[in-house]
Design a protein around this motif. Structure first.
Motif, PDB file in Angstrom:
ATOM      1  N   SER A 196       0.836  -1.206   0.000  1.00 49.82           N
ATOM      2  CA  SER A 196       0.000   0.000   0.000  1.00 49.82           C
ATOM      3  C   SER A 196       0.867   1.251   0.000  1.00 49.82           C
ATOM      4  O   SER A 196       0.422   2.319  -0.428  1.00 49.82           O
ATOM      5  CB  SER A 196      -0.915   0.013   1.218  1.00 49.82           C
ATOM      6  N   PHE A 249     -13.702  -2.374  -9.864  1.00 53.97           N
ATOM      7  CA  PHE A 249     -13.144  -1.723  -8.668  1.00 53.97           C
ATOM      8  C   PHE A 249     -12.896  -0.231  -8.956  1.00 53.97           C
ATOM      9  O   PHE A 249     -13.264   0.643  -8.158  1.00 53.97           O
ATOM     10  CB  PHE A 249     -11.843  -2.455  -8.333  1.00 53.97           C
ATOM     11  N   MET A 285      -3.814   4.084 -12.787  1.00 52.36           N
ATOM     12  CA  MET A 285      -5.202   3.746 -13.125  1.00 52.36           C
ATOM     13  C   MET A 285      -5.941   5.049 -13.426  1.00 52.36           C
ATOM     14  O   MET A 285      -5.763   6.061 -12.732  1.00 52.36           O
ATOM     15  CB  MET A 285      -5.879   3.000 -11.987  1.00 52.36           C
TER      16      MET A 285
HETATM   17  C1  AVI Z   1      -4.008  -1.420  -2.178  1.00 48.78           C
HETATM   18  N1  AVI Z   1      -3.010  -1.319  -3.218  1.00 48.78           N
HETATM   19  C2  AVI Z   1      -1.704  -1.770  -2.754  1.00 48.78           C
HETATM   20  C3  AVI Z   1      -3.394  -1.954  -4.481  1.00 48.78           C
HETATM   21  C4  AVI Z   1      -2.247  -1.810  -5.509  1.00 48.78           C
HETATM   22  O1  AVI Z   1      -1.838  -2.830  -6.052  1.00 48.78           O
HETATM   23  O2  AVI Z   1      -1.759  -0.703  -5.693  1.00 48.78           O
HETATM   24  C5  AVI Z   1      -4.664  -1.336  -5.010  1.00 48.78           C
HETATM   25  C6  AVI Z   1      -5.041  -1.882  -6.354  1.00 48.78           C
HETATM   26  N2  AVI Z   1      -5.391  -1.162  -7.362  1.00 48.78           N
HETATM   27  C7  AVI Z   1      -5.679  -1.954  -8.368  1.00 48.78           C
HETATM   28  N3  AVI Z   1      -5.497  -3.190  -8.027  1.00 48.78           N
HETATM   29  C8  AVI Z   1      -5.104  -3.189  -6.735  1.00 48.78           C
END
Ligand code: AVI
Length: 352
Positions: A196, A249, A285
């Motif tokens: 994170s 998501f 993203m």
């Molecule tokens: C929470 N975080 C570490 C995920 C990442 O991989 O950066 C969030 C995520 N975004 C898309 N997929 C997962």
């Protein structure tokens, strides 16, 4: 040596002072009646915060529009994230779990037992729980932005590990981490898995970790998971999976923004983009409009041209050396790292 503190009622607090009664399910009410295990000091969530709305409007009306990635994590978004972690393309969760499982005894020897384990972004608390038998924490403090999710996870965990005092804190860590006085200073072990930290810019990450370093106090340390730089195709697939779960998501952030801001985003007008940007060493993203749209909210609007994007997330990827340096810059020392065979992910331990 294991130090057992007196059992404490798990409690979820938010870090602002406005009061808000959280809506809770019947099963949760029943759980409280029977065990008195969950006592919530319910305060403000980001959904009702004036500051949150102000930040959203600033982002939506910026020349390069953006929405904070914290808007991914409403109840549905947290479940979608859970689903992402089980996708074949999304390797970080299972790679990190394999590293922790393989090296758990070595980690316990390095880190020590009987500590105050503070789990940052705890989610379903599964990763920390897997460490309980080896680390035998004196107290477990679960911090997460999604309080509903945390409530359920902690209730379950308390049945499983009745000997460990547990506290839940509902908190938006993007605003900094403020721990209540009830968390002992000595022996703090911050646990920040899942990479994170990659969702901060390197500069923000340094300042966040410096802040953690200060909160470690005497004998404190940090166990942190970090996703490493790898081939673009693997990273692209991990953030744009074949089933479209990551797309859902990402798009769900618009539904969450609608409920927070009263805006009228129609998710059908938008498509998900997720790709590795090697120049910036990050996955980005975005949400891209399929057509020209006007989005309204009370007191404002924004016109988007066809193909215009809203930036929703960065996920920085590091080399072991670069992240070690970042830890040092943040004031940590004695850095140890464990990685998997492919060197796709690393778990670091550093002392304050
Ligand atoms: C929470 N975080 C570490 C995920 C990442 O991989 O950066 C969030 C995520 N975004 C898309 N997929 C997962």
């Amino acid at each position: 040596m294991l130090q057992l503190n007196k059992k404490e009622n798990p409690m979820v607090t938010a870090h602002t002072d406005n009061h808000l009664e959280l809506v809770r399910s019947n099963s949760h009410r029943a759980a409280r009646r029977t065990t008195d295990a969950l006592r919530w000091r319910n305060r403000e969530t980001i959904a009702d915060s004036w500051l949150g709305r102000k930040e959203l409007i600033a982002g939506l009306t910026a020349p390069h529009p953006w929405i904070s990635s914290k808007y991914f994590y409403d109840a549905l978004g947290s479940q979608l994230f859970d689903a992402i972690t089980r996708l074949p393309e999304y390797y970080p969760t299972r790679t990190e779990a394999a590293i922790l499982a393989r090296h758990v005894n070595d980690i316990a020897r390095t880190v020590g037992t009987g500590r105050i384990l503070i789990d940052l972004g705890a989610g379903n608390c599964e990763k920390a729980a897997a460490l309980f038998p080896a680390l035998r924490p004196a107290q477990y403090v679960a911090v997460d932005i999604s309080t509903e999710y945390l409530e359920t996870a902690l209730f379950r965990l308390r049945q499983q590990f009745p000997g460990i005092a547990m506290t839940g804190l509902g908190m938006d860590m993007s605003q900094g981490l403020s721990l209540p006085d009830s968390i002992p200073d000595a022996g703090r072990l911050f646990f920040y898995p899942g990479s994170s930290i990659g969702n901060f810019t390197p500069q923000e990450a340094t300042s966040f970790l410096s802040d953690l370093q200060l909160q470690c106090h005497r004998g404190g340390g940090l166990l942190i998971g970090v996703d490493l730089i790898k081939e673009k195709a693997i990273l692209d697939a991990a953030y744009d999976d074949a089933l479209g779960v990551t797309a859902a998501f990402n798009l769900n952030a618009l539904n969450n923004v609608n409920s927070v801001l009263g805006s009228d985003f129609d998710v059908r007008d938008w498509r998900h983009c997720g790709f590795f940007n090697p120049t910036m060493s990050r996955v980005e993203m975005h949400l891209e409009t399929r057509l020209a749209v006007e989005v309204h909210w009370p007191g404002g609007l924004r016109c988007f041209e066809a193909g215009e994007r809203i930036h929703t997330e960065n996920s920085y990827k590091y080399s072991v050396e670069d992240f070690g340096e970042l830890l040092s810059k943040a004031g940590f020392t004695n850095v140890t790292a464990w990685t998997d065979q492919r060197k796709w992910f690393a778990t670091f331990y550093a002392t304050a």
